[in-house]
Design a protein around this motif. Structure first.
Motif, PDB file in Angstrom:
ATOM      1  N   UNK A 273       0.831  -1.202   0.000  1.00 31.86           N
ATOM      2  CA  UNK A 273       0.000   0.000   0.000  1.00 31.86           C
ATOM      3  C   UNK A 273       0.869   1.257   0.000  1.00 31.86           C
ATOM      4  N   UNK A 274       2.139   1.087   0.305  1.00 30.44           N
ATOM      5  CA  UNK A 274       3.089   2.201   0.391  1.00 30.44           C
ATOM      6  C   UNK A 274       2.698   3.211   1.467  1.00 30.44           C
ATOM      7  N   UNK A 275       1.985   2.734   2.479  1.00 30.76           N
ATOM      8  CA  UNK A 275       1.643   3.566   3.631  1.00 30.76           C
ATOM      9  C   UNK A 275       2.787   3.455   4.623  1.00 30.76           C
ATOM     10  N   UNK A 276       3.252   4.582   5.067  1.00 34.92           N
ATOM     11  CA  UNK A 276       4.342   4.623   6.035  1.00 34.92           C
ATOM     12  C   UNK A 276       3.734   4.562   7.442  1.00 34.92           C
ATOM     13  N   UNK A 277       3.958   3.442   8.161  1.00 34.94           N
ATOM     14  CA  UNK A 277       3.346   3.304   9.495  1.00 34.94           C
ATOM     15  C   UNK A 277       3.653   4.456  10.448  1.00 34.94           C
ATOM     16  N   UNK A 278       4.864   4.970  10.449  1.00 33.14           N
ATOM     17  CA  UNK A 278       5.208   6.068  11.362  1.00 33.14           C
ATOM     18  C   UNK A 278       4.413   7.331  11.010  1.00 33.14           C
ATOM     19  N   UNK A 279       4.232   7.591   9.735  1.00 29.68           N
ATOM     20  CA  UNK A 279       3.442   8.754   9.312  1.00 29.68           C
ATOM     21  C   UNK A 279       1.975   8.562   9.649  1.00 29.68           C
ATOM     22  N   UNK A 280       1.477   7.344   9.486  1.00 34.66           N
ATOM     23  CA  UNK A 280       0.101   7.031   9.835  1.00 34.66           C
ATOM     24  C   UNK A 280      -0.124   7.217  11.337  1.00 34.66           C
ATOM     25  N   UNK A 281       0.835   6.761  12.130  1.00 41.21           N
ATOM     26  CA  UNK A 281       0.755   6.905  13.585  1.00 41.21           C
ATOM     27  C   UNK A 281       0.733   8.379  13.973  1.00 41.21           C
ATOM     28  N   UNK A 282       1.617   9.160  13.372  1.00 47.51           N
ATOM     29  CA  UNK A 282       1.685  10.585  13.664  1.00 47.51           C
ATOM     30  C   UNK A 282       0.368  11.275  13.299  1.00 47.51           C
ATOM     31  N   UNK A 283      -0.143  10.982  12.100  1.00 41.92           N
ATOM     32  CA  UNK A 283      -1.393  11.600  11.652  1.00 41.92           C
ATOM     33  C   UNK A 283      -2.547  11.222  12.577  1.00 41.92           C
ATOM     34  N   UNK A 284      -2.589   9.970  13.011  1.00 43.32           N
ATOM     35  CA  UNK A 284      -3.634   9.510  13.925  1.00 43.32           C
ATOM     36  C   UNK A 284      -3.545  10.264  15.254  1.00 43.32           C
ATOM     37  N   UNK A 285      -2.350  10.370  15.803  1.00 33.33           N
ATOM     38  CA  UNK A 285      -2.165  11.062  17.089  1.00 33.33           C
ATOM     39  C   UNK A 285      -2.609  12.521  17.005  1.00 33.33           C
ATOM     40  N   UNK A 286      -2.260  13.188  15.910  1.00 32.10           N
ATOM     41  CA  UNK A 286      -2.600  14.601  15.748  1.00 32.10           C
ATOM     42  C   UNK A 286      -4.099  14.779  15.511  1.00 32.10           C
ATOM     43  N   UNK A 287      -4.663  13.971  14.619  1.00 29.53           N
ATOM     44  CA  UNK A 287      -6.064  14.158  14.224  1.00 29.53           C
ATOM     45  C   UNK A 287      -7.073  13.697  15.274  1.00 29.53           C
ATOM     46  N   UNK A 288      -6.659  12.890  16.224  1.00 31.65           N
ATOM     47  CA  UNK A 288      -7.598  12.418  17.239  1.00 31.65           C
ATOM     48  C   UNK A 288      -7.594  13.289  18.500  1.00 31.65           C
ATOM     49  N   UNK A 289      -6.670  14.231  18.597  1.00 28.26           N
ATOM     50  CA  UNK A 289      -6.631  15.099  19.769  1.00 28.26           C
ATOM     51  C   UNK A 289      -7.936  15.879  19.892  1.00 28.26           C
ATOM     52  N   UNK A 290      -8.537  15.831  21.075  1.00 31.67           N
ATOM     53  CA  UNK A 290      -9.759  16.564  21.330  1.00 31.67           C
ATOM     54  C   UNK A 290     -11.010  15.921  20.732  1.00 31.67           C
ATOM     55  N   UNK A 291     -10.892  14.684  20.246  1.00 29.74           N
ATOM     56  CA  UNK A 291     -12.041  13.991  19.664  1.00 29.74           C
ATOM     57  C   UNK A 291     -12.419  12.797  20.542  1.00 29.74           C
ATOM     58  N   UNK A 292     -13.422  12.056  20.112  1.00 27.73           N
ATOM     59  CA  UNK A 292     -13.842  10.859  20.839  1.00 27.73           C
ATOM     60  C   UNK A 292     -12.752   9.792  20.853  1.00 27.73           C
TER      61      UNK A 292
END
Length: 117
Positions: A38-57
């Motif tokens: 898939x050429x998805x970079x796990x570290x980038x996915x982890x970072x994006x998840x951490x940032x985008x979930x702040x203040x959410x459910x």
């Protein structure tokens, strides 16, 4: 970085499920299966998840990523093999072109770990 858009889609999918629950559970962990092709970079996915979930459910939820290797099957010599990404995709035994991918394209939620609200 397409991981940002993928993370938005992931969060949206989980939110749709979460919104449909009569009692809103606390999501503690999201188990994700990611194929190497898939050429998805796990570290980038982890970072994006951490940032985008702040203040959410999903704030504080852990993202657990299981990597799945690229495995192809050669119909000429009937062998499974693991091509090297970005290099040679042909069968290492008979050099036939890669035509049957058995794993490595996965990008899906495996399961969620939740506690009742």
């Amino acid at each position: 970085m397409h991981e940002t858009d993928m993370t938005k889609a992931l969060i949206g999918t989980i939110r749709d499920w979460w919104d449909a629950q009569p009692e809103k559970p606390t999501v503690q962990k999201v188990h994700l299966i990611v194929g190497t092709f898939t050429c998805v970079e796990p570290a980038s996915l982890q970072f994006a998840f951490d940032v985008q979930t702040q203040g959410t459910f999903l704030d504080g939820a852990e993202l657990a990523i299981k990597d799945v290797p690229l495995v192809a099957h050669c119909h000429t010599c009937h062998a499974d093999y693991q091509p090297e990404l970005g290099s040679q995709y042909a069968c290492p035994s008979c050099h036939s072109p890669m035509e049957d991918i058995r794993s490595g394209r996965e990008l899906k939620i495996d399961r969620l770990e939740c506690v009742a609200a």
